[in-house]
Design an enzyme around this catalytic site. Structure first.
Site, PDB file in Angstrom:
ATOM      1  N   GLU A 286      -5.346  -8.367   0.556  1.00  0.00           N
ATOM      2  CA  GLU A 286      -6.037  -8.039   1.821  1.00  0.00           C
ATOM      3  C   GLU A 286      -7.500  -7.755   1.516  1.00  0.00           C
ATOM      4  O   GLU A 286      -7.815  -7.112   0.514  1.00  0.00           O
ATOM      5  CB  GLU A 286      -5.469  -6.775   2.490  1.00  0.00           C
ATOM      6  CG  GLU A 286      -4.128  -6.949   3.145  1.00  0.00           C
ATOM      7  CD  GLU A 286      -3.628  -5.668   3.836  1.00  0.00           C
ATOM      8  OE1 GLU A 286      -4.445  -4.802   4.193  1.00  0.00           O
ATOM      9  OE2 GLU A 286      -2.397  -5.573   3.995  1.00  0.00           O
TER      10      GLU A 286
ATOM     11  N   GLU B   4       0.804  -1.225   0.000  1.00  0.00           N
ATOM     12  CA  GLU B   4       0.000   0.000   0.000  1.00  0.00           C
ATOM     13  C   GLU B   4       0.837   1.275   0.000  1.00  0.00           C
ATOM     14  O   GLU B   4       0.862   2.037   0.967  1.00  0.00           O
ATOM     15  CB  GLU B   4      -0.963   0.018   1.200  1.00  0.00           C
ATOM     16  CG  GLU B   4      -1.993  -1.082   1.126  1.00  0.00           C
ATOM     17  CD  GLU B   4      -3.201  -0.835   2.026  1.00  0.00           C
ATOM     18  OE1 GLU B   4      -3.236   0.182   2.733  1.00  0.00           O
ATOM     19  OE2 GLU B   4      -4.111  -1.665   2.006  1.00  0.00           O
TER      20      GLU B   4
HETATM   21  C1  PNW Z   1      -4.346  -1.589   5.317  1.00  0.00           C
HETATM   22  N1  PNW Z   1      -7.906   3.617   3.857  1.00  0.00           N
HETATM   23  O1  PNW Z   1      -4.384  -0.236   5.685  1.00  0.00           O
HETATM   24  C2  PNW Z   1      -3.000  -2.103   5.755  1.00  0.00           C
HETATM   25  O2  PNW Z   1      -2.287  -2.756   4.741  1.00  0.00           O
HETATM   26  C3  PNW Z   1      -3.044  -2.929   6.989  1.00  0.00           C
HETATM   27  O3  PNW Z   1      -1.791  -2.904   7.620  1.00  0.00           O
HETATM   28  C4  PNW Z   1      -4.162  -2.446   7.882  1.00  0.00           C
HETATM   29  O4  PNW Z   1      -4.167  -3.042   9.142  1.00  0.00           O
HETATM   30  C5  PNW Z   1      -5.449  -2.744   7.142  1.00  0.00           C
HETATM   31  O5  PNW Z   1      -5.462  -2.218   5.829  1.00  0.00           O
HETATM   32  C6  PNW Z   1      -6.702  -2.228   7.870  1.00  0.00           C
HETATM   33  O6  PNW Z   1      -6.659  -0.850   8.005  1.00  0.00           O
HETATM   34  C7  PNW Z   1      -5.306   0.660   5.207  1.00  0.00           C
HETATM   35  O7  PNW Z   1      -7.981   4.687   4.512  1.00  0.00           O
HETATM   36  C8  PNW Z   1      -5.380   1.877   5.858  1.00  0.00           C
HETATM   37  O8  PNW Z   1      -8.612   3.426   2.833  1.00  0.00           O
HETATM   38  C9  PNW Z   1      -6.223   2.845   5.402  1.00  0.00           C
HETATM   39  C10 PNW Z   1      -7.037   2.615   4.302  1.00  0.00           C
HETATM   40  C11 PNW Z   1      -6.976   1.390   3.637  1.00  0.00           C
HETATM   41  C12 PNW Z   1      -6.118   0.420   4.106  1.00  0.00           C
END
Ligand code: PNW
Length: 454
Positions: free
Chosen positions: A360, A172
């Site tokens: 994920e 990401e």
């Molecule tokens: C991902 N958004 O984070 C990460 O890859 C993980 O480490 C995390 O725990 C998981 O998703 C859940 O949050 C994100 O704002 C953080 O769209 C923010 C976003 C998407 C994914």
């Protein structure tokens, strides 16, 4: 026998890879053990006011010491594959220089444990825990970090690729660049100017490209390389030709700084024009590296970007969510199962991608452990069933998704949201470290056993 008029059961193709995922800083703990260096998340989480409740990953799930038990839980679930990440500061405590042999040894033991239990390891090289020593020299604002990443990636590939056959470079880019360097809500907590953020973004995609080259140079033959990006999953507001065409355009432009750059080896004209004088500085050689061929695309998908046709020059408009739009516990996690259909479908169509993984997908829930030891996370089960239904829709139409990783295998350190936001299909009592399968784990176990939703 099933009568021929019965609806086809929601089975996935034979060999579909059912998995689950975690990341180093979110589960390992043991932050001072065996020569691990300091990461930007140690610094950030120990800075007062930066994380919910002041939570840190110092102990997290203590997975560093409990990985054998955790692998047994994975086996009990029937997982075919497990996606983990390597902590860069365990391998190179200062980011570059002399490797720490005890660092790679931990992942080597984890990989052996997975393989001995019939679980394929999928390895992410960077899931946000940048060595603090590199941040002190500019972090992702410096091109040197892209080069350092490549050296680190090559080293890990060299040591694990006899047993690990799938590597992902960065997790990401969009999240760590935008949230960490623009919004300041994640490590390193910076709020840089647009021009500087664009340069950070360029160094991230460059690190990916140089990393791909380094992995290919140092890994055993036959190893597959990709990335895990939270590409915007653009879906048509209504499934008509004009809105579908708009979603296709949006897929390319909304991801221009990341996935599009990687898959095309260039920034789109619209991206460069939009940023004008703030556009990143780059060379032709950079773009060639960024566009290095990859073997698969990993998509982290939680939500859907709804798109409609529009008469504006771009030909599309992103539709903002109404205030009443349903979301899971995390406010950003708006429910949109169609992203798991349209996201991979359009990406495969636009760029001819032949191998996609959902690296994920999952949900946060307020999860309560009952006195008799159950967690009835019916909301998460509903979420997963709806998303998997849309994934099945695509796969049955020939969209080349080869596997799915549920985020997360267990509750863990949810970054700035700390431990209050639970994404696991296993509940973790962070006082005792006891793991309990939630209803969603029982559901997922059935999905895996049946190879589908039927
Ligand atoms: C991902 N958004 O984070 C990460 O890859 C993980 O480490 C995390 O725990 C998981 O998703 C859940 O949050 C994100 O704002 C953080 O769209 C923010 C976003 C998407 C994914």
């Amino acid at each position: 026998d099933t009568p021929s008029t019965a609806p086809a059961p929601h089975l996935f193709p034979k060999g579909f890879l059912w998995g689950s995922a975690t990341a180093s800083y979110q589960v390992e703990g043991a932050v001072k053990e065996d020569g691990r260096g300091v990461s930007i998340w140690d610094t950030f989480s120990h800075t007062p006011g930066k994380t919910n409740n002041g939570d840190t990953g110092d102990v997290a799930n203590d997975h560093y010491h409990r990985y054998k038990e955790d692998v047994q839980l994975m086996k009990a679930l029937g997982l075919k594959t497990y996606r983990f990440s390597v902590a860069w500061p365990r391998i190179f405590p200062n980011g570059t220089g002399a490797p720490n042999p005890k660092g790679i040894d931990f992942y080597s033991r984890l990989v052996d444990q997975l393989l001995a239990n019939g679980i394929q390891p999928y390895c992410t090289l960077f899931h946000w825990d940048l060595p603090q020593a590199l941040e002190d020299k500019g972090g992702w604002q410096s091109r040197d970090t892209s080069e350092a990443f490549a050296a680190y990636a090559g080293y890990v590939a060299q040591h694990l690729s006899d047993r690990v056959k799938h590597f992902m470079t960065l997790n990401e880019m969009k999240s760590f660049v935008d949230i960490g360097y623009r919004d300041g809500r994640h490590a390193p907590g910076l709020k840089l100017s647009v021009a500087k953020v664009n340069q950070v973004r360029h160094h991230a995609v460059l690190a990916h490209g140089l990393g791909v080259q380094a992995i290919r140079a140092h890994a055993k033959p036959g190893v597959k390389v990709g990335l895990a990006e939270n590409a915007e999953a653009c879906a048509p507001v209504i499934e008509t030709a004009e809105h579908i065409a708009a979603a296709r355009k949006a897929t390319r432009e909304e991801n221009a700084g990341y996935l599009t750059a990687v898959l095309e080896g260039k920034y789109t004209d619209a991206y460069l024009a939009h940023h004008g004088a703030n556009a990143p500085k780059f060379t032709a050689a950079d773009m060639k590296a960024i566009g290095s061929p990859i073997d698969f695309v990993g998509l982290n998908n939680y939500t859907t970007t709804w798109v409609r046709a529009d008469s504006a020059p771009a030909g599309y408009a992103v539709v903002p969510a109404p205030a009443s739009y349903p979301h899971m516990m995390s406010p950003w996690l708006r429910v949109g199962p169609q992203g798991l259909y349209w996201g991979p479908k359009l990406i495969a169509e636009i760029w001819g991608v032949k191998e996609i993984y959902i690296t994920e997908n999952g949900a946060s829930s307020t999860d309560v452990l009952t006195p008799d030891g159950h967690v009835y996370d019916t909301d998460r089960v509903m979420y997963l069933r709806n998303y998997l239904t849309q994934l099945h829709r695509g796969v049955s139409e020939g969209v080349p998704v080869k596997g799915y990783f549920c985020w997360s295998f267990m509750d863990n350190y949810e970054w700035a949201d700390g431990y209050a936001y639970r994404f696991g299909i296993h509940y973790v009592d962070f006082k005792t470290q006891k793991r309990t399968p939630k209803l969603s784990a029982h559901f997922y176990k059935e999905v895996i056993a049946r190879n589908g939703l039927a």
